[in-house]
Design an enzyme around this catalytic site. Sequence first.
Site, PDB file in Angstrom:
ATOM      1  N   ASN A  41       0.844  -1.205   0.000  1.00  0.00           N
ATOM      2  CA  ASN A  41       0.000   0.000   0.000  1.00  0.00           C
ATOM      3  C   ASN A  41       0.875   1.249   0.000  1.00  0.00           C
ATOM      4  O   ASN A  41       0.620   2.221   0.724  1.00  0.00           O
ATOM      5  CB  ASN A  41      -0.944  -0.003   1.205  1.00  0.00           C
ATOM      6  CG  ASN A  41      -2.267   0.669   0.890  1.00  0.00           C
ATOM      7  OD1 ASN A  41      -2.504   1.102  -0.240  1.00  0.00           O
ATOM      8  ND2 ASN A  41      -3.137   0.766   1.882  1.00  0.00           N
ATOM      9  N   HIS A  58     -10.777   4.172   6.256  1.00  0.00           N
ATOM     10  CA  HIS A  58     -11.214   2.842   5.821  1.00  0.00           C
ATOM     11  C   HIS A  58     -12.683   2.577   6.167  1.00  0.00           C
ATOM     12  O   HIS A  58     -13.380   1.860   5.449  1.00  0.00           O
ATOM     13  CB  HIS A  58     -10.344   1.756   6.460  1.00  0.00           C
ATOM     14  CG  HIS A  58      -9.051   1.522   5.758  1.00  0.00           C
ATOM     15  ND1 HIS A  58      -7.897   2.196   6.075  1.00  0.00           N
ATOM     16  CD2 HIS A  58      -8.721   0.687   4.741  1.00  0.00           C
ATOM     17  CE1 HIS A  58      -6.913   1.789   5.297  1.00  0.00           C
ATOM     18  NE2 HIS A  58      -7.385   0.882   4.471  1.00  0.00           N
TER      19      HIS A  58
END
Length: 467
Positions: free
Chosen positions: A318, A354
């Site tokens: 990521n 998230h």
Amino acid sequence: MEAVFYWMELLPQRLHETLGAEISAVRLFSTLLYVYVLAIIQRLTLTGANANLHHLYHSVTAAFLLYYNFGFTSSYFIGNIIIIYVIIVLFKSSKYAVILSLIVNLGILGVGYVENLYSDGSYVISWTTAHCVLTLKLIGLTWDIYDGAQQNIKGKEETAVASIPTFLEVLGFSYYPPGLMTGPQISFMKYKRFTEGMFDQHLSKSWVYGVSRLMAGLVFVIGYPVIGSHLPVSYFYTQQYTEDPLVYRLGYMLLWGQIVLARYVGVWLVAEGSCVISGIAFNGVDNSGNVKWNACANIKLSTYLTATSLQHFVDSFNINTNKWVLNYVYKRLRFLNNKQISQGVALLFLAAWHGFNSGYFMCFFLEFVFMNGEKQISQLCEKKKLLKAIVTQPALAVLIKLFTKICATFFLSYALISFDQLQYSQYMTIYAGVYYIPHIFYIFVCPLLCYVLSALLQNDKPTLLKE
């Protein structure tokens, strides 16, 4: 349009029937593959064309893909873009534009996350899946415009935006298909240079690398359901989980976590491949004259596969999202003059970005605790001569690397439990099955152990090993 959707739906339906995956998941993955078609069409027809044609192409095709996946809820996307552009026009490069951008972007995304809280606790693929990528893009854009008006832009030369972009530029940037659904994060100036043809002379060399990333991604994506079927998450909720030997439970958790992570690795690789083929992944030329196509890499496979510490894992995956958080959250908190507080706030931001499920906050709390604990141990081994002499012994090198590899992989998998099983009752049940060992070790045992060893080895000398 219905006829187009019919043909587009053939691939996800076949994948759904073959792999048994959720239709929304295979539809999203199919979209990542359809983006390759769009990237190839752009390469063949728009290379060297006016930048506005690129913006229009990106906007129209991506809006179509969003509607295909999320229907009318994809209207959140264009609504968000319009509001942010109005803020940019009204407040230009002022700090108020940045503040309002944060409030509006996170607020709209939060609306979707509140809706998702009423799900069964598993991750829900909805309009927020693509919208969370847009949120970072637009927040980053307002920061870049703010930076462009500052006198000192040291370290931000590549991203600072000197003048207010047109609405069409912002639209094309927001809708850019290869970064639409799952990222990676791309700065506005990177996108602008790409659409103005600054990378065109190198495009012919991107095909092989782009296809290689696609192939690597498919290996992970196909391997995930095949291997994952032998390590179902349902095992954690069975009576057998509490009755099996502790070593078996820990080993199962370690392997399960890596299988879960494989699906993310696969998606990142597939998304990167389309960025490479479109040309935006150009990252300069190395000393040997070879073109680098890793500007959009979200995973460093070699580092990921050979990682022997949690820091290695964090550095390897990521990448672009972590880089975004570093530049637009962590570094912007320098006024706090405290690295740990800045790190904590950055991880809190990541958790909220998230979603609002408690599992995300537990996962990033564990990352904060584990990373700081690992840093304590590493610093202790570096500073104390006896410990350093032990861990650097050639005879123990293989055993130490194997031990640290297993530990780092397990702790990562342990944290991923709460990232995947999002409800409190779910992940706490699984953690209880291994007696919260990582929690206890890093929160209580590790600080105490480091304190005791530091006191005992205050004046240590590595004489034992020399004798």
